[in-house]
Design a protein around this motif. Structure first.
Motif, PDB file in Angstrom:
ATOM      1  N   VAL A  56      47.553  11.268  54.354  1.00 17.85           N
ATOM      2  CA  VAL A  56      46.877  11.227  53.053  1.00 17.85           C
ATOM      3  C   VAL A  56      45.837  12.317  52.888  1.00 17.85           C
ATOM      4  CG1 VAL A  56      47.258   8.742  52.858  1.00 17.85           C
ATOM      5  CG2 VAL A  56      45.088   9.569  53.778  1.00 17.85           C
ATOM      6  N   THR A  57      45.591  13.132  53.919  1.00 19.17           N
ATOM      7  CA  THR A  57      44.603  14.202  53.796  1.00 19.17           C
ATOM      8  C   THR A  57      45.020  15.383  54.664  1.00 19.17           C
ATOM      9  OG1 THR A  57      42.243  14.774  53.986  1.00 19.17           O
ATOM     10  CG2 THR A  57      43.178  13.362  55.690  1.00 19.17           C
ATOM     11  N   ARG A 126      57.963   8.626  55.122  1.00 19.74           N
ATOM     12  CA  ARG A 126      56.607   8.512  54.558  1.00 19.74           C
ATOM     13  C   ARG A 126      55.949   9.884  54.458  1.00 19.74           C
ATOM     14  NH1 ARG A 126      51.068   7.332  56.433  1.00 19.74           N
ATOM     15  NH2 ARG A 126      50.045   6.118  54.789  1.00 19.74           N
ATOM     16  N   LYS A 129      57.121  12.216  51.596  1.00 23.90           N
ATOM     17  CA  LYS A 129      56.643  11.912  50.243  1.00 23.90           C
ATOM     18  C   LYS A 129      55.396  12.706  49.903  1.00 23.90           C
ATOM     19  CE  LYS A 129      58.470   7.184  50.234  1.00 23.90           C
ATOM     20  NZ  LYS A 129      58.133   5.732  50.239  1.00 23.90           N
ATOM     21  N   ARG A 130      54.683  13.185  50.942  1.00 26.61           N
ATOM     22  CA  ARG A 130      53.419  13.891  50.718  1.00 26.61           C
ATOM     23  C   ARG A 130      53.479  15.360  51.099  1.00 26.61           C
ATOM     24  NH1 ARG A 130      49.177  11.440  48.161  1.00 26.61           N
ATOM     25  NH2 ARG A 130      47.745  12.576  49.535  1.00 26.61           N
ATOM     26  N   THR A 173      49.766  18.450  56.377  1.00 29.35           N
ATOM     27  CA  THR A 173      50.161  17.054  56.490  1.00 29.35           C
ATOM     28  C   THR A 173      51.146  16.945  57.645  1.00 29.35           C
ATOM     29  OG1 THR A 173      49.880  16.822  54.107  1.00 29.35           O
ATOM     30  CG2 THR A 173      51.082  15.084  55.238  1.00 29.35           C
ATOM     31  N   ALA A 187      52.630   5.786  50.714  1.00 29.53           N
ATOM     32  CA  ALA A 187      52.218   7.033  51.352  1.00 29.53           C
ATOM     33  C   ALA A 187      50.935   7.599  50.767  1.00 29.53           C
ATOM     34  CB  ALA A 187      53.330   8.072  51.222  1.00 29.53           C
ATOM     35  N   ASP A 188      50.488   7.084  49.632  1.00 30.50           N
ATOM     36  CA  ASP A 188      49.273   7.622  48.998  1.00 30.50           C
ATOM     37  C   ASP A 188      48.021   6.847  49.383  1.00 30.50           C
ATOM     38  OD1 ASP A 188      50.023   5.330  47.628  1.00 30.50           O
ATOM     39  OD2 ASP A 188      49.524   6.121  45.646  1.00 30.50           O
ATOM     40  N   LYS A 189      48.159   5.860  50.268  1.00 30.03           N
ATOM     41  CA  LYS A 189      47.006   5.087  50.737  1.00 30.03           C
ATOM     42  C   LYS A 189      47.001   5.090  52.263  1.00 30.03           C
ATOM     43  CE  LYS A 189      46.644   1.924  46.783  1.00 30.03           C
ATOM     44  NZ  LYS A 189      47.662   2.609  45.954  1.00 30.03           N
ATOM     45  N   ASP A 460      52.500  17.961  42.894  1.00 27.86           N
ATOM     46  CA  ASP A 460      51.401  17.145  42.361  1.00 27.86           C
ATOM     47  C   ASP A 460      50.356  16.834  43.414  1.00 27.86           C
ATOM     48  OD1 ASP A 460      52.479  17.026  39.827  1.00 27.86           O
ATOM     49  OD2 ASP A 460      53.563  15.151  40.202  1.00 27.86           O
ATOM     50  N   PHE A 461      50.666  17.081  44.693  1.00 26.24           N
ATOM     51  CA  PHE A 461      49.761  16.697  45.774  1.00 26.24           C
ATOM     52  C   PHE A 461      48.920  17.860  46.291  1.00 26.24           C
ATOM     53  CE2 PHE A 461      53.423  13.724  46.171  1.00 26.24           C
ATOM     54  CZ  PHE A 461      52.754  12.579  45.796  1.00 26.24           C
TER      55      PHE A 461
END
Length: 537
Positions: A56-57, A126, A129-130, A173, A187-189, A460-461
């Motif tokens: 996530v970061t 997962r 997705k990021r 990531t 995946a966003d949390k 978008d990320f």
């Protein structure tokens, strides 16, 4: 099963002024004192550990954390080559559409459960997705098949030339492996637990953000037999305990290192380098090529004024690398001008697109602003004062923009605040931003499909949200091209598109060396701190 290796295409203050700082450092660390015989490795990172999920970061402290407690299927060495890590190996069909993977025997998570192929597949999904590279890989895929507890297959619909590189991507990531029960969460949390299969255990119950984070040797970890090399090979822990110590003041960090209260600094504050070089008890790590860093000005492409390419080109002309690098105060030979998005002195180094910089400078930037009809819109400049790297870089870049005629609104805060605000897509008048200095590690730039300068195109990320039509087609081409010469040619075209669209502005290439107590042996040279193989002499 054999592994098929893929080809990646100024003086410091006198000691009398440091004595009060030494005392202050000792006082600050006194509550952390342990029995002498335990001798934990105490490390100060450049930024504080705050986020515990590397999906996530992309904050570097989280990356360091990730390689302590998690492991990856593939590991990259110090030269940019990829090797099996959690994997025993892989096989590739002749048409390159079927990849068969098998895990090493006896891998366990920190909760005692075995690592299975199902965990690996869920973790890859997962991550993808990021992550741009993961998304590209799965876009080319029919899907995964779990064969048994230790084996799984990736079936592709079309060739994808960077499967091993994707699974061994060292940042931003990271494709870490976690239990499927956690990997199947959104995946966003951030996941609610830290359960990895890496060489260290995180003692989360004792974690005090802003103070310290404690790690202990993982007795379940089984290192590979090969020597450690970067993120590949045997991650053998020779020390029982690691402590990440939060110490925001740069001078206090240096004083603590000299006093032996810290064992390692991730990055030496640059004006202290000459002082520490004279101290026989301190070793300054050397860096070159992809081990170095590059200064970047991150641009918000969504909001005025930089949603207008004419304003981005004026910004591009205004940033003069020699002045940005001079602000760091590095000794001679530790910084250089470089406009290659793949780093200079690196495998994909190129001058493609750099003709745009002919005649650039403050006067050229002023002329471009006038031609573009700039009306004085505010440029919200996020400035991280607490960072040894970003503070001087930011001050010089902000001054260059002001001298070029931009209406700069300098917003100074700590790094954590800047990192959070950088995620905002809001207009500047509603808390948004225009530009923010960041730095990239060279090890993250060697592969065009993982290089954040181009790989996050239209994502978008990705804070900045650049989107370039030409780059879309080029990324698709390089993804399917296995020939190294063809990959390099397409990578050069991607770099030219980067400069033409002004995805980011480059501020120069430099060393940001670590420093550590000379009593440590086995420190593995790499672009960021790794703690296996380290012992005390």
């Amino acid at each position: 099963m054999s592994a098929r290796r893929m080809r990646p295409e100024a003086a410091g203050p006198p000691m009398r002024r440091l004595r009060p700082l030494l005392l202050a450092a000792a006082a600050a660390l006194a509550p952390l004192a342990l029995r002498a015989e335990e001798k934990p490795l105490r490390v100060s990172l450049n930024t504080e550990l705050q986020v515990l999920d590397p999906i996530v970061t992309s904050i570097n402290a989280t990356r360091v954390f990730a390689y302590m407690v998690y492991d990856t299927l593939v590991g990259i060495d110090s030269a940019g080559r990829y090797h099996p890590q959690m994997l025993e190996g892989w096989e590739v069909s002749e048409d390159r559409l079927t990849w068969r993977f098998r895990l090493r025997e006896g891998l366990e998570f920190s909760d005692g459960t075995p690592v299975t192929a199902e965990d690996c597949v869920a973790s890859i999904r997962r991550w993808a997705k990021r992550e741009a590279l993961g998304r590209l890989m799965l876009d080319a895929a029919e899907g995964f098949e779990v064969v048994d507890a230790r084996s799984f297959v990736l079936k592709l619909n079309r060739p994808f030339a960077f499967v091993a590189e994707a699974l061994g991507k060292p940042g931003h990531t990271i494709p870490v492996i976690m239990p499927a029960r956690l990997a199947n969460l959104p995946a966003d949390k951030a996941v609610p637990e830290v359960v990895g299969s890496g060489p260290l255990l995180f003692r989360q119950a004792s974690w005090r953000p802003g103070d310290r984070a404690v790690f202990e040797r993982n007795p379940r970890y089984r290192p590979r037999a090969e020597p450690a090399d970067g993120l590949a090979g045997g991650k053998a822990m020779k020390l029982d305990r690691i402590e990440l110590i939060s110490m925001p003041d740069q001078a206090t960090r240096v004083a603590a290192l000299q006093a032996g209260e810290l064992d390692m600094l991730e990055i030496v504050p640059f004006h202290f380098i000459p002082l520490l070089q004279r101290n026989r008890g301190i070793t300054i790590a050397s860096q070159r090529g992809v081990e170095q860093m590059v200064s970047i000005l991150n641009i918000n492409h969504l909001q005025p004024p930089f949603n207008d390419i004419r304003m981005r080109r004026a910004l591009q002309a205004a940033i003069e690398q020699p002045d940005v690098m001079a602000a760091l105060g590095l000794p001679a030979g530790m910084s250089m001008e470089c406009r290659s998005i793949y780093m200079c002195d690196a495998p994909l180094s190129s001058d493609a697109g750099t003709e745009l910089y002919k005649g650039s400078g403050i006067e050229r930037a002023r002329a471009l602003l006038k031609e573009g009809g700039y009306k004085g819109e505010p440029v919200v400049f996020l400035h991280a004062e607490s960072s040894a790297l970003l503070n001087p870089i930011g001050l010089v870049m902000a001054d260059q923009l002001k001298r070029a005629g931009f209406n700069v609104d300098l917003r100074t805060s700590d790094y954590a605040t800047v990192a959070q605000k950088r995620l905002s897509r809001a207009p500047t008048e509603a808390g948004g931003w225009s530009v923010v200095p960041i730095v990239w590690n060279g090890i993250d730039l060697i592969n065009p499909l993982a290089n954040p300068g181009v790989s996050y195109n239209c994502s978008d990320f990705n804070p900045g949200w650049y989107c370039d039509g030409e780059s879309k087609a080029l990324l698709a081409q390089v993804a399917e091209t296995a020939d190294p010469a063809a990959q390099k040619a397409i990578a050069a075209k991607l770099q030219a598109a980067f400069h033409r669209n002004v995805n980011y502005v480059l501020g120069g290439q430099f060393s940001a060396p670590a420093a550590y107590r000379s009593e440590l042996s086995g420190v593995v040279p790499f672009a960021f701190p790794i703690f296996w193989n380290i012992a005390r002499k």
